[in-house]
Design a protein around this motif. Structure first.
Motif, PDB file in Angstrom:
ATOM      1  N   LEU A  26      -7.740  -0.618   5.333  1.00  0.00           N
ATOM      2  CA  LEU A  26      -7.299  -1.671   6.087  1.00  0.00           C
ATOM      3  C   LEU A  26      -7.773  -2.869   5.308  1.00  0.00           C
ATOM      4  O   LEU A  26      -8.554  -3.196   4.748  1.00  0.00           O
ATOM      5  N   GLU A  27      -6.644  -3.859   5.444  1.00  0.00           N
ATOM      6  CA  GLU A  27      -6.726  -4.963   4.838  1.00  0.00           C
ATOM      7  C   GLU A  27      -6.351  -6.450   5.564  1.00  0.00           C
ATOM      8  O   GLU A  27      -5.386  -6.195   6.183  1.00  0.00           O
ATOM      9  N   VAL A  28      -7.177  -7.174   5.779  1.00  0.00           N
ATOM     10  CA  VAL A  28      -6.791  -8.443   6.488  1.00  0.00           C
ATOM     11  C   VAL A  28      -7.155  -9.473   5.910  1.00  0.00           C
ATOM     12  O   VAL A  28      -8.245  -9.789   5.488  1.00  0.00           O
TER      13      VAL A  28
ATOM     14  N   SER B 185       1.906   3.895   6.586  1.00  0.00           N
ATOM     15  CA  SER B 185       1.767   2.852   5.948  1.00  0.00           C
ATOM     16  C   SER B 185       2.195   1.612   6.834  1.00  0.00           C
ATOM     17  O   SER B 185       3.346   1.737   7.442  1.00  0.00           O
TER      18      SER B 185
ATOM     19  N   GLU C 159       2.471  -3.054   7.719  1.00  0.00           N
ATOM     20  CA  GLU C 159       2.217  -4.353   7.304  1.00  0.00           C
ATOM     21  C   GLU C 159       2.518  -5.242   8.259  1.00  0.00           C
ATOM     22  O   GLU C 159       3.893  -5.163   8.826  1.00  0.00           O
TER      23      GLU C 159
ATOM     24  N   GLY D 274      -7.757   6.345   4.211  1.00  0.00           N
ATOM     25  CA  GLY D 274      -7.286   5.259   5.071  1.00  0.00           C
ATOM     26  C   GLY D 274      -7.569   4.021   4.317  1.00  0.00           C
ATOM     27  O   GLY D 274      -8.727   3.914   3.684  1.00  0.00           O
TER      28      GLY D 274
ATOM     29  N   VAL E 252      -1.958  -8.239   7.792  1.00  0.00           N
ATOM     30  CA  VAL E 252      -2.687  -7.267   8.240  1.00  0.00           C
ATOM     31  C   VAL E 252      -1.956  -5.839   7.505  1.00  0.00           C
ATOM     32  O   VAL E 252      -0.685  -5.822   7.721  1.00  0.00           O
ATOM     33  N   ASN E 253      -2.904  -5.074   6.739  1.00  0.00           N
ATOM     34  CA  ASN E 253      -2.057  -4.199   5.768  1.00  0.00           C
ATOM     35  C   ASN E 253      -2.932  -3.085   5.940  1.00  0.00           C
ATOM     36  O   ASN E 253      -4.005  -3.155   6.011  1.00  0.00           O
ATOM     37  N   GLY E 254      -2.340  -1.872   6.353  1.00  0.00           N
ATOM     38  CA  GLY E 254      -3.272  -0.565   6.421  1.00  0.00           C
ATOM     39  C   GLY E 254      -2.413   0.546   6.189  1.00  0.00           C
ATOM     40  O   GLY E 254      -1.057   0.654   5.967  1.00  0.00           O
ATOM     41  N   ASN E 255      -3.077   1.802   5.711  1.00  0.00           N
ATOM     42  CA  ASN E 255      -2.529   2.975   5.441  1.00  0.00           C
ATOM     43  C   ASN E 255      -3.506   4.255   5.905  1.00  0.00           C
ATOM     44  O   ASN E 255      -4.587   3.872   6.060  1.00  0.00           O
TER      45      ASN E 255
ATOM     46  N   SER F 114       0.955  -1.250  -0.062  1.00  0.00           N
ATOM     47  CA  SER F 114       0.025   0.015   0.012  1.00  0.00           C
ATOM     48  C   SER F 114       0.841   1.277   0.057  1.00  0.00           C
ATOM     49  O   SER F 114       0.335   2.298  -0.195  1.00  0.00           O
TER      50      SER F 114
END
Length: 159
Positions: free
Chosen positions: A90-92, A130, A132, A88, A106-109, A51
């Motif tokens: 969020l990926e899980v 960002s 991860e 923003g 878990v990846n977010g920004n 991201s």
């Protein structure tokens, strides 16, 4: 692909034996590939969250003079910058309980302005964060299980 080398391996002239492995460009050794992040040379394969990457450029031939010490190829990464609005994501992902891998990602920004002009509301300064997190219980589980000798047989062999 979530890895810089894995993404660069999709370019013609680049070779990667297996996902997550080293990257070879135009037959050169993996340590002959040079990586740049926002114009700054880095050693080794950079680990950036997917991201955080705005653009990824792979130069396999006709390397410009500004990259004078490159012998195989160049991987040039441009990271994302701040935006004028708050955003923003969020990926899980998980396979916990579904397979033997125990894959958890878990990846977010988060991005947005810090300082805007009062009259035009133009962003003067902003931020981009960002992250991860990756955890695998077993990155390479056996497809057929693990064979073990019975404890009684092992004890008899030790005598």
């Amino acid at each position: 692909t979530r890895n810089v080398a894995d993404s660069a391996a999709t370019t013609a002239g680049a070779f990667q034996f297996d996902q997550g492995g080293s990257l070879n460009i135009r037959g050169g050794r993996s340590d002959a590939t040079t990586y740049y992040i926002d114009g700054v040379k880095v050693t080794g394969v950079p680990t950036l969250p997917a991201s955080a990457i705005e653009q990824l450029q792979v130069i396999t031939g006709g390397i410009p003079a500004k990259h004078g010490d490159a012998t195989a190829g160049i991987v040039n990464i441009t990271s994302k910058g701040p935006s004028g609005e708050f955003h923003g994501g969020l990926e899980v992902q998980t396979s916990q309980g579904l397979d033997a891998y125990g894959y958890n990602l878990v990846n977010g920004n988060l991005t947005g302005p810090i300082w805007k002009t009062k009259s035009t509301k133009k962003t003067i300064m902003g931020f981009f964060l960002s992250f991860e997190y990756l955890h695998q219980k077993d990155p390479n589980p056996s497809a057929v299980g693990v064979w073990q000798v019975k404890q009684s047989v092992l004890d008899s062999l030790r005598m």
